[in-house]
Design a protein around this motif. Sequence first.
Motif, PDB file in Angstrom:
ATOM      1  N   GLY A   2      67.643  40.351   0.482  1.00 32.20           N
ATOM      2  CA  GLY A   2      67.100  41.532   1.127  1.00 32.20           C
ATOM      3  C   GLY A   2      66.500  41.206   2.474  1.00 32.20           C
ATOM      4  O   GLY A   2      65.286  41.224   2.633  1.00 32.20           O
ATOM      5  N   ALA A   3      67.352  40.885   3.444  1.00 30.85           N
ATOM      6  CA  ALA A   3      66.868  40.511   4.776  1.00 30.85           C
ATOM      7  C   ALA A   3      67.509  41.407   5.813  1.00 30.85           C
ATOM      8  O   ALA A   3      68.670  41.761   5.714  1.00 30.85           O
ATOM      9  CB  ALA A   3      67.202  39.046   5.064  1.00 30.85           C
ATOM     10  N   TRP A   4      66.734  41.764   6.816  1.00 28.24           N
ATOM     11  CA  TRP A   4      67.264  42.561   7.918  1.00 28.24           C
ATOM     12  C   TRP A   4      67.217  41.776   9.221  1.00 28.24           C
ATOM     13  O   TRP A   4      67.591  42.275  10.259  1.00 28.24           O
ATOM     14  CB  TRP A   4      66.522  43.880   8.037  1.00 28.24           C
ATOM     15  N   GLY A   5      66.755  40.541   9.129  1.00 28.57           N
ATOM     16  CA  GLY A   5      66.699  39.661  10.291  1.00 28.57           C
ATOM     17  C   GLY A   5      66.415  38.243   9.848  1.00 28.57           C
ATOM     18  O   GLY A   5      66.156  37.990   8.680  1.00 28.57           O
ATOM     19  N   ALA A   8      60.745  35.024   9.902  1.00 20.50           N
ATOM     20  CA  ALA A   8      60.013  34.768   8.655  1.00 20.50           C
ATOM     21  C   ALA A   8      59.617  36.025   7.893  1.00 20.50           C
ATOM     22  O   ALA A   8      59.615  36.028   6.660  1.00 20.50           O
ATOM     23  CB  ALA A   8      58.773  33.937   8.946  1.00 20.50           C
ATOM     24  N   PHE A   9      59.297  37.092   8.590  1.00 23.97           N
ATOM     25  CA  PHE A   9      58.815  38.291   7.914  1.00 23.97           C
ATOM     26  C   PHE A   9      59.846  39.414   7.906  1.00 23.97           C
ATOM     27  O   PHE A   9      59.503  40.569   7.669  1.00 23.97           O
ATOM     28  CB  PHE A   9      57.506  38.755   8.568  1.00 23.97           C
ATOM     29  N   GLU A  10      61.098  39.069   8.120  1.00 22.44           N
ATOM     30  CA  GLU A  10      62.167  40.067   8.130  1.00 22.44           C
ATOM     31  C   GLU A  10      62.985  40.002   6.841  1.00 22.44           C
ATOM     32  O   GLU A  10      64.204  39.992   6.863  1.00 22.44           O
ATOM     33  CB  GLU A  10      63.055  39.867   9.357  1.00 22.44           C
ATOM     34  N   ASN A  11      62.275  39.973   5.699  1.00 22.82           N
ATOM     35  CA  ASN A  11      62.942  39.989   4.403  1.00 22.82           C
ATOM     36  C   ASN A  11      61.986  40.533   3.346  1.00 22.82           C
ATOM     37  O   ASN A  11      60.762  40.482   3.507  1.00 22.82           O
ATOM     38  CB  ASN A  11      63.460  38.586   4.033  1.00 22.82           C
ATOM     39  N   ASP A  12      62.553  41.059   2.282  1.00 21.28           N
ATOM     40  CA  ASP A  12      61.763  41.697   1.235  1.00 21.28           C
ATOM     41  C   ASP A  12      60.815  40.732   0.537  1.00 21.28           C
ATOM     42  O   ASP A  12      59.683  41.103   0.198  1.00 21.28           O
ATOM     43  CB  ASP A  12      62.687  42.335   0.191  1.00 21.28           C
ATOM     44  N   TRP A 116      68.806  31.513  12.404  1.00 21.01           N
ATOM     45  CA  TRP A 116      67.867  31.201  11.321  1.00 21.01           C
ATOM     46  C   TRP A 116      67.454  29.731  11.411  1.00 21.01           C
ATOM     47  O   TRP A 116      66.268  29.406  11.360  1.00 21.01           O
ATOM     48  CB  TRP A 116      68.481  31.513   9.953  1.00 21.01           C
ATOM     49  N   THR A 117      68.427  28.854  11.573  1.00 22.03           N
ATOM     50  CA  THR A 117      68.133  27.423  11.692  1.00 22.03           C
ATOM     51  C   THR A 117      67.287  27.167  12.935  1.00 22.03           C
ATOM     52  O   THR A 117      66.331  26.375  12.902  1.00 22.03           O
ATOM     53  CB  THR A 117      69.432  26.599  11.739  1.00 22.03           C
ATOM     54  N   GLU A 118      67.608  27.825  14.031  1.00 22.11           N
ATOM     55  CA  GLU A 118      66.833  27.670  15.253  1.00 22.11           C
ATOM     56  C   GLU A 118      65.390  28.135  15.053  1.00 22.11           C
ATOM     57  O   GLU A 118      64.451  27.518  15.569  1.00 22.11           O
ATOM     58  CB  GLU A 118      67.491  28.442  16.393  1.00 22.11           C
ATOM     59  N   SER A 119      65.205  29.205  14.280  1.00 24.37           N
ATOM     60  CA  SER A 119      63.843  29.687  14.029  1.00 24.37           C
ATOM     61  C   SER A 119      63.062  28.691  13.185  1.00 24.37           C
ATOM     62  O   SER A 119      61.860  28.499  13.412  1.00 24.37           O
ATOM     63  CB  SER A 119      63.862  31.074  13.378  1.00 24.37           C
ATOM     64  N   LEU A 120      63.728  28.037  12.229  1.00 27.44           N
ATOM     65  CA  LEU A 120      63.059  26.997  11.441  1.00 27.44           C
ATOM     66  C   LEU A 120      62.718  25.789  12.302  1.00 27.44           C
ATOM     67  O   LEU A 120      61.642  25.199  12.162  1.00 27.44           O
ATOM     68  CB  LEU A 120      63.931  26.546  10.267  1.00 27.44           C
ATOM     69  N   ASP A 121      63.629  25.411  13.187  1.00 31.81           N
ATOM     70  CA  ASP A 121      63.368  24.292  14.100  1.00 31.81           C
ATOM     71  C   ASP A 121      62.155  24.595  14.979  1.00 31.81           C
ATOM     72  O   ASP A 121      61.307  23.726  15.201  1.00 31.81           O
ATOM     73  CB  ASP A 121      64.588  23.993  14.973  1.00 31.81           C
TER      74      ASP A 121
END
Length: 132
Positions: A2-5, A8-12, A116-121
């Motif tokens: 359930g993710a729309w992006g 980190a906060f773009e998921n249920d 997503w990987t870039e956001s974690l990095d």
Amino acid sequence: MGAWGFQAFENDDAMDWLQDLEDGGAEVVRHGLNQVTDGYIEAPDGSVAVAAAEITAAAQGSPHGDLPENVVTWVRVHGAELTDGDAQLALTAVERVGGEESELAELWDEADEPEWTESLDDLAERLRTALR
């Protein structure tokens, strides 16, 4: 998932967890991070751990530029409860969620979303900066 992006906060799962966060202090963040310390990481636990790591980074003075208002408020009230040890735990959690034993990493890989990987990095680097 359930993710729309990819943030980190773009998921249920992360948004549901924020309800628990509002009722508690640093122990809620630590619990979210500790859920991914060993074994295979299910997607909901991974999503919560990433959200908890974002909160930890913000509490350590390295926030993401776009945090939900209730997170900003929580950090203002409770952020001092999170220590350098929590930042190290958050960094370990982020590395594990992005690793090979993570359902969330598999799902984002299948979705072909390198952001997503870039956001974690980016999150990992902000946590490392906070630990210096």
